[in-house]
Scaffold this motif. Structure first.
Motif, PDB file in Angstrom:
ATOM      1  N   MET A  54       0.851  -1.187   0.000  1.00 34.43           N
ATOM      2  CA  MET A  54       0.000   0.000   0.000  1.00 34.43           C
ATOM      3  C   MET A  54       0.888   1.238   0.000  1.00 34.43           C
ATOM      4  O   MET A  54       2.089   1.165   0.286  1.00 34.43           O
ATOM      5  CB  MET A  54      -0.913   0.000   1.234  1.00 34.43           C
ATOM      6  CG  MET A  54      -1.796  -1.244   1.329  1.00 34.43           C
ATOM      7  SD  MET A  54      -2.759  -1.322   2.867  1.00 34.43           S
ATOM      8  CE  MET A  54      -3.989  -0.074   2.535  1.00 34.43           C
ATOM      9  N   SER A  55       0.303   2.398  -0.320  1.00 36.00           N
ATOM     10  CA  SER A  55       1.071   3.637  -0.362  1.00 36.00           C
ATOM     11  C   SER A  55       1.368   4.146   1.043  1.00 36.00           C
ATOM     12  O   SER A  55       0.792   3.674   2.035  1.00 36.00           O
ATOM     13  CB  SER A  55       0.306   4.706  -1.156  1.00 36.00           C
ATOM     14  OG  SER A  55      -0.881   5.061  -0.470  1.00 36.00           O
ATOM     15  N   ARG A  56       2.253   5.130   1.153  1.00 30.88           N
ATOM     16  CA  ARG A  56       2.716   5.602   2.451  1.00 30.88           C
ATOM     17  C   ARG A  56       1.629   6.356   3.221  1.00 30.88           C
ATOM     18  O   ARG A  56       1.597   6.299   4.450  1.00 30.88           O
ATOM     19  CB  ARG A  56       3.940   6.512   2.288  1.00 30.88           C
ATOM     20  CG  ARG A  56       5.143   5.785   1.721  1.00 30.88           C
ATOM     21  CD  ARG A  56       6.395   6.629   1.770  1.00 30.88           C
ATOM     22  NE  ARG A  56       6.892   6.821   3.124  1.00 30.88           N
ATOM     23  CZ  ARG A  56       8.143   7.167   3.403  1.00 30.88           C
ATOM     24  NH1 ARG A  56       9.022   7.340   2.427  1.00 30.88           N
ATOM     25  NH2 ARG A  56       8.527   7.337   4.670  1.00 30.88           N
ATOM     26  N   THR A  57       0.741   7.066   2.507  1.00 32.60           N
ATOM     27  CA  THR A  57      -0.252   7.895   3.209  1.00 32.60           C
ATOM     28  C   THR A  57      -1.170   7.072   4.114  1.00 32.60           C
ATOM     29  O   THR A  57      -1.308   7.378   5.303  1.00 32.60           O
ATOM     30  CB  THR A  57      -1.077   8.717   2.213  1.00 32.60           C
ATOM     31  OG1 THR A  57      -0.186   9.594   1.495  1.00 32.60           O
ATOM     32  CG2 THR A  57      -2.134   9.549   2.926  1.00 32.60           C
ATOM     33  N   PRO A  58      -1.832   6.001   3.619  1.00 37.07           N
ATOM     34  CA  PRO A  58      -2.674   5.204   4.527  1.00 37.07           C
ATOM     35  C   PRO A  58      -1.867   4.467   5.591  1.00 37.07           C
ATOM     36  O   PRO A  58      -2.339   4.286   6.720  1.00 37.07           O
ATOM     37  CB  PRO A  58      -3.391   4.224   3.591  1.00 37.07           C
ATOM     38  CG  PRO A  58      -2.576   4.174   2.359  1.00 37.07           C
ATOM     39  CD  PRO A  58      -1.971   5.536   2.219  1.00 37.07           C
ATOM     40  N   ILE A  59      -0.631   4.067   5.254  1.00 41.30           N
ATOM     41  CA  ILE A  59       0.224   3.402   6.235  1.00 41.30           C
ATOM     42  C   ILE A  59       0.548   4.367   7.376  1.00 41.30           C
ATOM     43  O   ILE A  59       0.475   4.014   8.561  1.00 41.30           O
ATOM     44  CB  ILE A  59       1.523   2.894   5.591  1.00 41.30           C
ATOM     45  CG1 ILE A  59       1.230   1.766   4.585  1.00 41.30           C
ATOM     46  CG2 ILE A  59       2.504   2.419   6.664  1.00 41.30           C
ATOM     47  CD1 ILE A  59       0.710   0.498   5.206  1.00 41.30           C
TER      48      ILE A  59
END
Length: 256
Positions: A54-59
């Motif tokens: 997954m991308s960094r923003t939701p992580i």
């Protein structure tokens, strides 16, 4: 002005981002509670991006949320570490949940609970009664009990008619150890477990009766007493943590 037929792209993007953050949060919590990320493990955004795809923003949002919940500890130089919990902390979390649910029961009795909720709660307890009439409780029966027990406690929270209180109860229950059914699985194959569940079910009935009869003080006291069963289950879980069927029990530090 008329409402646009389709929501703006920015709004759709925000909703999608929020959904991804929730999904990342759920997957990270599962990894922690299953022991795939053990106590003390350092967690970085980049490592989770690669692991979860997954991308960094939701992580990033998921890590912050789990830090707020208490499952992760923010490190001084960046990143997070999987927390451990003392037995006292877990006991306090259970006590907090019981206190909040006791307040919900008192408010429900004082304000008068919605008859539809009372009826639904009674039906839920009828289903638990049918489960407990079985001579032997197998894994399927225990799973059914956990589901119905959680449903009853959710209805109890709703009866207070307070979104503020319902939110705080949900937060208190977010610790795997503090939820109403948090330690039920620990006893699944122990002698006398059915007797313990029968006692808990009797308390359920007494709580519901007190709310229906507008006995606020009695309803609150019964719920707080009921929560103490979970503290007994905690002691059982810590006797054999490697065999306990409780998510996250390996994160609890024992005394001594």
């Amino acid at each position: 002005m008329p409402t646009p037929a389709n929501p703006p792209a920015a709004s759709l993007g925000a909703e999608e981002g929020s959904s991804q953050a929730v999904k990342a949060q759920q997957r990270l919590r599962e990894l922690i509670l299953a022991g795939a990320l053990s106590a003390g493990t350092r967690i970085t955004e980049l490592a989770m991006v690669e692991r979860l795809g997954m991308s960094r923003t939701p992580i990033r949002a998921a890590l912050m949320r789990l830090g707020q919940e208490g499952l992760l500890l923010a490190l001084p130089h960046g990143g997070y570490a999987v927390r451990t919990f003392s037995e006292r902390e877990v006991s306090d979390a259970i006590e907090l949940r019981g206190t909040l649910e006791g307040l919900a029961a008192r408010l429900a009795a004082e304000r008068g609970a919605d008859p539809a909720l009372l009826s639904e709660a009674s039906d839920c307890l009828d289903q638990i009664d049918r489960l407990l009439r079985q001579e032997g409780l197998d894994d399927e029966a225990f799973s059914g009990y956990v589901r119905l027990n959680a449903q009853f406690h959710k209805l109890l929270s709703d009866m207070a008619g307070s979104t503020v209180l319902a939110r705080e109860i949900e937060r208190a229950c977010s610790w795997p150890f503090a939820s109403p059914s948090g330690f039920v699985g620990v006893q699944a194959h122990k002698p006398g477990v059915r007797d313990t569940l029968v006692v808990a079910q009797h308390q359920h009935r007494q709580v519901l009766q007190a709310i229906a009869q507008r006995e606020a003080g009695r309803a609150e006291a019964l719920v707080r007493e009921h929560s103490r069963i979970a503290r007994q289950h905690l002691s059982l879980a810590l006797q054999h943590p490697q065999h306990a069927a409780t998510p996250g029990v390996q994160l609890i530090r024992q005394k001594g």
